[in-house]
Design an enzyme around this catalytic site. Sequence first.
Site, PDB file in Angstrom:
ATOM      1  N   ARG A 192     -12.125   6.468   4.755  1.00 50.89           N
ATOM      2  CA  ARG A 192     -11.109   5.411   4.717  1.00 50.89           C
ATOM      3  C   ARG A 192      -9.729   6.050   4.679  1.00 50.89           C
ATOM      4  NH1 ARG A 192      -8.810   2.321  -0.331  1.00 50.89           N
ATOM      5  NH2 ARG A 192      -7.396   0.952   0.772  1.00 50.89           N
ATOM      6  N   HIS A 245      -0.886   0.473   3.444  1.00 49.76           N
ATOM      7  CA  HIS A 245      -1.020   1.105   2.135  1.00 49.76           C
ATOM      8  C   HIS A 245       0.377   1.550   1.702  1.00 49.76           C
ATOM      9  CE1 HIS A 245      -4.200   3.107  -0.622  1.00 49.76           C
ATOM     10  NE2 HIS A 245      -3.033   3.242  -1.217  1.00 49.76           N
ATOM     11  N   GLU A 272      -4.080  -3.574  -2.063  1.00 45.65           N
ATOM     12  CA  GLU A 272      -3.515  -3.866  -3.381  1.00 45.65           C
ATOM     13  C   GLU A 272      -2.157  -4.573  -3.324  1.00 45.65           C
ATOM     14  OE1 GLU A 272      -3.626  -0.254  -5.699  1.00 45.65           O
ATOM     15  OE2 GLU A 272      -5.797  -0.160  -5.643  1.00 45.65           O
ATOM     16  N   ASN A 309     -11.099  -2.094  -5.409  1.00 41.10           N
ATOM     17  CA  ASN A 309     -10.617  -0.822  -5.960  1.00 41.10           C
ATOM     18  C   ASN A 309     -10.741  -0.923  -7.470  1.00 41.10           C
ATOM     19  OD1 ASN A 309      -9.974  -0.318  -3.312  1.00 41.10           O
ATOM     20  ND2 ASN A 309      -7.761  -0.390  -3.602  1.00 41.10           N
ATOM     21  N   TYR A 364     -10.679   1.175 -11.251  1.00 41.21           N
ATOM     22  CA  TYR A 364     -10.401   2.379 -12.036  1.00 41.21           C
ATOM     23  C   TYR A 364     -10.704   2.208 -13.514  1.00 41.21           C
ATOM     24  CZ  TYR A 364      -8.120   4.255  -7.920  1.00 41.21           C
ATOM     25  OH  TYR A 364      -7.872   4.722  -6.657  1.00 41.21           O
ATOM     26  N   GLU A 408     -12.129   2.155  -3.537  1.00 45.31           N
ATOM     27  CA  GLU A 408     -11.455   3.192  -4.325  1.00 45.31           C
ATOM     28  C   GLU A 408     -12.083   3.229  -5.701  1.00 45.31           C
ATOM     29  OE1 GLU A 408      -7.172   3.109  -4.761  1.00 45.31           O
ATOM     30  OE2 GLU A 408      -6.910   2.670  -2.636  1.00 45.31           O
TER      31      GLU A 408
END
Length: 471
Positions: free
Chosen positions: A83, A127, A172, A300, A302, A374
């Site tokens: 990606r 992005h 995002e 994504n 985290y 991600e």
Amino acid sequence: IDTDGTALAARFPSTFAWGAATSSYQVEGATGTDGRGKSIWDAFVNEPGRVVDGSNGDTAIDSYNNIAGDVALIKALGLNSYRFSLSWPRICPDGDGTVNPKGLAYYSNLVDALLAEGITPWITLYHWDLPQTLEDAGGWPERATALRFAQFAQIAHEALGDRVKHWITVNEPWCSAFLGYASGEHAPGRRDPSASIAAAHHLMLAHGLAARAIKAADPEATVSIGLNFYPIHAASESPVDLDAARRVDGVQNRWFTEAALRGAYPEDIVEDFKAITDFAFIEDGDLETINAPLDVLSVNYYSRFTVTGNGGATSASAAPTGAGSAWPANEHIGFVSAGLPVTDMGWEIEPAGLTEILTRLHASYPEVGLAVTENGAAFPDKLDDGEVHDVERLEYVQGHVAACADAVDAGVPLVGYFAWSLADNFEWAWGYTKRFGLVYVEFETGERTVKDSGRWYGDLVRRARSNREAE
Ligand code: PNW
């Protein structure tokens, strides 16, 4: 724990996309090469105090000049997918319909090099590197920016759509809107909470327009949007903490999924935002446009957040350079520790949060496939005799891939997992001080060294792929 990953690998579907991710400004460098225009990040990094180490992406890890090396690395790791994002100003230097053929040629060559090795490209169209000319004209708070994006999406798809079938429109939008226009810790560094809500809307409109254009040009294309999700837990059962959790979940998670998948912004957050905007920027039909058919929702992930209503923290993971709040109309909320171990970003490590978010998204939106596009962790790595023994990152990836397997077991239609990131790179307001790569980069020389985490992940992927061949 099954450290060689044999049992873990067997828990994934045979068609699974195993990859790693990067973005254009973070890896390409060559910001003044072959007719590339300037983006908001080129301007932002030159303002003193914006990036902690005063660095910029002028060279980054020089991926623009290193297609063969990057592709060889992806192949050496054994990944079947990659990606990456397109630099809008590399392709459209002025943000309008004028195309820079050399910019397009770079991506076309990258795609060909990947395909030649059997690696499937997943392209992100946006992005965060908005052409500076469009910011000069008002940026994302202006509707015209969304229309320009639709034009760029068409140009990119026309050039690459014969070979590229996976398209993520916008990465995002929460970050672009609220870190870019409310807290100011990301480019363009503005601090205007009302404008940030208009920016969020136009980013979603840009998504809807691009998604529809791509689908119209190629019904076989897989169209997606990339959102950063966090499960939100209240710090206590007190009404003020529970209300803070509703608000953060609403702005961070529901605002974007409800618009993209249900064609309506969540009522409760609309009410909250009325304190600072009259929503005059929303036109009839916009939400319908935004509610474009979606094949995959790109997740994504985290960390998980624990929130309080007696806070005042700026953002959960604020860069030291940002001073405004990233939470328009919600400046009273704050983020507290749940006592979990943290990465070098200060982000709490909670693999179960990934299973939580995937199962929740599937329950809410059963019609759409999911991909983790991600997931990763920063740690202060050290080169040690030509090796990097990043055991914490290895355990992070292991734990989160296992969390994905748990989601698959629970019936989640998960189609891929992409580690963030393929290699250490320019970490936005943190410059080169945070390393997320599966591959270590010596920033002075550009030299790459596969870390232990990369080796482990590559072994896992090879096992998963050989299971598939044995079927
Ligand atoms: C994501 N926050 O960024 C991006 O998609 C990547 O480009 C980036 O390198 C990666 O995660 C690691 O940071 C985020 O403050 C940046 O909440 C900041 C936040 C979230 C995501």
